[in-house]
Design a protein around this motif. Structure first.
Motif, mmCIF file in Angstrom:
data_model
loop_
_atom_site.group_PDB
_atom_site.id
_atom_site.type_symbol
_atom_site.label_atom_id
_atom_site.label_comp_id
_atom_site.label_asym_id
_atom_site.label_seq_id
_atom_site.Cartn_x
_atom_site.Cartn_y
_atom_site.Cartn_z
ATOM 1 N N GLN A 304 0.845 -0.857 -0.366
ATOM 2 C CA GLN A 304 -0.554 0.441 0.262
ATOM 3 C C GLN A 304 0.648 0.948 -0.089
ATOM 4 O OE1 GLN A 304 -3.097 0.624 -1.491
ATOM 5 N NE2 GLN A 304 -3.319 2.061 -0.558
ATOM 6 N N ARG A 305 1.752 1.620 0.788
ATOM 7 C CA ARG A 305 3.128 2.706 0.656
ATOM 8 C C ARG A 305 3.118 2.267 -0.751
ATOM 9 N NH1 ARG A 305 4.797 0.539 5.027
ATOM 10 N NH2 ARG A 305 6.995 -0.402 4.093
ATOM 11 N N VAL A 306 3.708 1.836 -1.254
ATOM 12 C CA VAL A 306 4.734 1.750 -3.015
ATOM 13 C C VAL A 306 3.061 2.216 -3.391
ATOM 14 C CG1 VAL A 306 5.126 0.524 -5.367
ATOM 15 C CG2 VAL A 306 6.369 -0.005 -2.879
ATOM 16 N N ARG A 307 1.813 1.996 -3.672
ATOM 17 C CA ARG A 307 1.041 2.034 -4.148
ATOM 18 C C ARG A 307 0.080 3.970 -3.712
ATOM 19 N NH1 ARG A 307 -3.240 -3.100 -3.356
ATOM 20 N NH2 ARG A 307 -2.356 -4.028 -5.237
ATOM 21 N N LEU A 308 0.762 3.933 -2.790
ATOM 22 C CA LEU A 308 0.382 5.471 -2.654
ATOM 23 C C LEU A 308 1.201 6.279 -2.864
ATOM 24 C CD1 LEU A 308 -0.937 4.967 1.372
ATOM 25 C CD2 LEU A 308 -2.120 6.352 -0.484
ATOM 26 N N ASP A 309 2.358 5.991 -3.004
ATOM 27 C CA ASP A 309 3.393 6.939 -3.289
ATOM 28 C C ASP A 309 3.938 7.173 -4.570
ATOM 29 O OD1 ASP A 309 5.108 7.660 -0.876
ATOM 30 O OD2 ASP A 309 6.356 6.079 -0.833
ATOM 31 N N THR A 310 3.394 5.822 -5.621
ATOM 32 C CA THR A 310 3.172 5.562 -7.327
ATOM 33 C C THR A 310 1.476 6.450 -7.736
ATOM 34 O OG1 THR A 310 4.107 3.387 -7.274
ATOM 35 C CG2 THR A 310 2.595 4.695 -9.108
ATOM 36 N N ALA A 311 0.868 6.195 -6.707
ATOM 37 C CA ALA A 311 -0.456 7.704 -7.004
ATOM 38 C C ALA A 311 0.234 9.336 -6.586
ATOM 39 C CB ALA A 311 -1.346 6.971 -6.551
ATOM 40 N N TYR A 312 0.431 9.021 -5.870
ATOM 41 C CA TYR A 312 1.150 10.419 -5.449
ATOM 42 C C TYR A 312 2.088 11.489 -6.303
ATOM 43 C CZ TYR A 312 3.422 14.667 -2.249
ATOM 44 O OH TYR A 312 3.123 16.163 -1.646
ATOM 45 N N GLY A 313 3.617 9.913 -6.472
ATOM 46 C CA GLY A 313 3.932 10.731 -7.897
ATOM 47 C C GLY A 313 3.455 11.344 -9.021
ATOM 48 N N HIS A 314 2.217 10.292 -9.287
ATOM 49 C CA HIS A 314 1.246 10.468 -11.122
ATOM 50 C C HIS A 314 0.754 11.890 -10.957
ATOM 51 C CE1 HIS A 314 -0.151 8.444 -13.601
ATOM 52 N NE2 HIS A 314 -0.157 9.650 -14.482
ATOM 53 N N ILE A 315 0.261 12.231 -9.680
ATOM 54 C CA ILE A 315 -0.069 12.974 -9.533
ATOM 55 C C ILE A 315 0.714 14.284 -9.460
ATOM 56 C CG2 ILE A 315 -1.839 14.875 -7.641
ATOM 57 C CD1 ILE A 315 -2.968 12.111 -7.007
ATOM 58 N N LEU A 316 2.183 14.573 -8.715
ATOM 59 C CA LEU A 316 2.313 15.435 -9.098
ATOM 60 C C LEU A 316 3.572 16.098 -10.255
ATOM 61 C CD1 LEU A 316 4.684 14.668 -5.994
ATOM 62 C CD2 LEU A 316 2.780 16.902 -6.055
ATOM 63 N N LEU A 317 3.741 14.646 -11.162
ATOM 64 C CA LEU A 317 3.744 15.119 -12.094
ATOM 65 C C LEU A 317 3.232 15.781 -13.280
ATOM 66 C CD1 LEU A 317 6.384 11.736 -13.271
ATOM 67 C CD2 LEU A 317 6.856 13.443 -12.765
ATOM 68 N N SER A 318 1.870 15.625 -12.886
ATOM 69 C CA SER A 318 0.533 16.178 -13.435
ATOM 70 C C SER A 318 0.577 17.610 -13.959
ATOM 71 C CB SER A 318 -0.405 15.865 -13.079
ATOM 72 O OG SER A 318 -0.374 13.987 -13.377
ATOM 73 N N ASP A 319 2.074 18.042 -12.430
ATOM 74 C CA ASP A 319 1.506 19.465 -12.595
ATOM 75 C C ASP A 319 3.757 20.414 -12.733
ATOM 76 O OD1 ASP A 319 1.811 22.472 -11.865
ATOM 77 O OD2 ASP A 319 1.109 22.513 -10.444
ATOM 78 N N ARG A 320 3.885 20.795 -13.800
ATOM 79 C CA ARG A 320 4.594 21.419 -13.864
ATOM 80 C C ARG A 320 6.457 22.183 -12.763
ATOM 81 N NH1 ARG A 320 7.656 22.362 -18.503
ATOM 82 N NH2 ARG A 320 6.793 21.280 -20.681
ATOM 83 N N ALA A 321 5.325 22.602 -12.106
ATOM 84 C CA ALA A 321 5.773 23.087 -10.791
ATOM 85 C C ALA A 321 6.061 21.944 -9.938
ATOM 86 C CB ALA A 321 4.890 24.072 -10.183
ATOM 87 N N THR A 322 5.646 21.026 -9.873
ATOM 88 C CA THR A 322 5.811 19.875 -8.970
ATOM 89 C C THR A 322 6.402 18.053 -9.494
ATOM 90 O OG1 THR A 322 3.325 18.961 -9.124
ATOM 91 C CG2 THR A 322 4.080 20.242 -7.227
ATOM 92 N N MET A 323 7.330 18.760 -10.650
ATOM 93 C CA MET A 323 7.425 17.397 -11.371
ATOM 94 C C MET A 323 8.867 16.496 -10.376
ATOM 95 S SD MET A 323 6.991 18.380 -15.612
ATOM 96 C CE MET A 323 5.325 17.824 -16.336
ATOM 97 N N ASP A 324 10.081 18.307 -10.382
ATOM 98 C CA ASP A 324 11.045 17.217 -10.056
ATOM 99 C C ASP A 324 10.601 16.789 -8.567
ATOM 100 O OD1 ASP A 324 12.937 17.761 -11.985
ATOM 101 O OD2 ASP A 324 13.260 20.027 -10.643
#
Length: 363
Positions: A304-324
């Motif tokens: 579940q931690r991996v799934r959450l981090d994957t989802a969180y990273g996916h969302i952050l990548l959707s905004d140029r300001a939070t891609m890194d």
């Protein structure tokens, strides 16, 4: 590989000698009292360890290397307990003590799978699934065999082994066949749900959504399982780009989990809702929902931690300001997925990275 049908003090002593351990070291190895080991050796075949200790001895033998097994079989042969082909005691069917130990091992397997301890879970399941054939078992044995096979499917699914002769699909189908034979409709329906998950994970999203939709109204399933089916309808739809309808379906499932008091499912539903809102371009809402999921998730589940981090990273990548930040989160998720052998999650992370890279190059 040697196995023991029923441990007595004689077999316990043979194992200690095969491991080349002192009485004290053997007791520490098993996690029992020194006096207990001394009693086994004093009474020999006239004493039998308790069922839970039988299981501990089973595990100690199974985890030993080939040299220990050879010494163990030799010692028993010299003691007048010759080994048969592949097992020490030939038995045509399990005894009640076997059923109790088997049931205990299934509980231990569930706990191991919840922590992604695949090696230990596989050991617990394999020693029962290779001990008897279904034709040798009565109805209780068949039930335990089917449960073991279904849990093997869960293990294979979590490892990303979805299709083929040694896969989640094969194991789930086998378990489903036995539960059908035993006429246990609820278990059959649960296996139908598991097979639908494999269909979704294999990329057949439309077909998976159809199966989930049917199961969401299936009275053979509990209210919780029907709500999970509804949630997964939304997951398949969202992966297929139908985010608006997916959000409506998943929101209804989330409310049902809240009503049922299923906290873990409620948390997972927020994670999946967050991804659906990301797909719909609603990043603020997506971040709000993923924050809820991250703050309420089961803390000791690596999956579940991996799934959450994957989802969180996916969302952050959707905004140029939070891609890194998103790439850093995905790197962390990939390391954890590698550590625990979560191959399907690794593939998902790589797909997200490649998609993000393609979007950056086009923009």
């Amino acid at each position: 590989m040697a196995t023991v049908q029923q441990w007595s003090g004689l077999e316990a002593r043979a194992l200690r000698l095969a491991l080349r351990m002192s009485v004290r070291a053997f007791a520490a190895h098993l996690g029992v009292a020194v006096g207990t080991v001394s009693k086994w050796e004093r009474l020999s075949i006239d004493t039998q360890p308790r069922p839970d200790t039988q299981a501990i001895l089973d595990t100690a033998l199974a985890c030993s290397d080939a040299a220990v097994h050879l010494r163990f079989e030799t010692l028993l042969s010299e003691a007048g307990r010759p080994a048969g082909p592949g097992r020490l005691v030939a038995a045509t069917s399990p005894r009640m003590g076997d059923y109790e130990t088997w049931t205990d091992d299934l509980d231990r397997t569930i706990a191991a799978l919840s922590h992604q301890n695949f090696t230990f879970a596989s050991h617990l399941l394999t020693r029962w699934l290779t001990r008897w054939k279904p034709a040798e078992l009565d109805d209780k044995g068949l039930y335990l065999f089917a449960r073991s096979t279904a849990l093997l499917g869960d293990l294979q699914r979590d490892q990303g082994i979805l299709l083929g002769p040694l896969s989640a699909h094969h194991s789930y189908s086998g378990a489903r066949s036995i539960f059908t034979q035993l006429d246990i409709p609820r278990r059959v329906a649960q296996l139908d749900l598991s097979l639908a998950v494999v269909t979704e994970m294999s990329g057949k999203l439309d077909l998976a959504a159809q199966h989930y939709e049917t199961l969401a109204a299936d009275d053979r399933l509990s209210r919780r399982d029907r709500a999970r089916s509804r949630l997964w309808v939304g997951t398949a739809l969202s992966k297929n780009g139908d985010h608006d309808y997916a959000i409506r379906v998943m929101t209804a499932a989330t409310r049902e989990f809240d009503h049922l008091g299923e906290v873990d499912d409620w948390s997972v539903a927020h994670q999946k809702l967050a991804l659906a809102h990301r797909g719909a371009g609603e990043l603020t809402k997506a971040l709000h929902l993923i924050d809820i999921a991250r703050s309420t998730a089961t803390p000791d589940s690596p999956m579940q931690r991996v799934r959450l981090d994957t989802a969180y990273g996916h969302i952050l990548l959707s905004d140029r300001a939070t891609m890194d930040d998103g790439l850093n989160v995905l790197d962390h998720a990939a390391k954890a997925a590698t550590q625990y052998g979560l191959a399907h999650q690794l593939r998902s992370i790589e797909t997200i990275r490649q998609t993000s890279q393609g979007d950056r190059e086009r923009s």
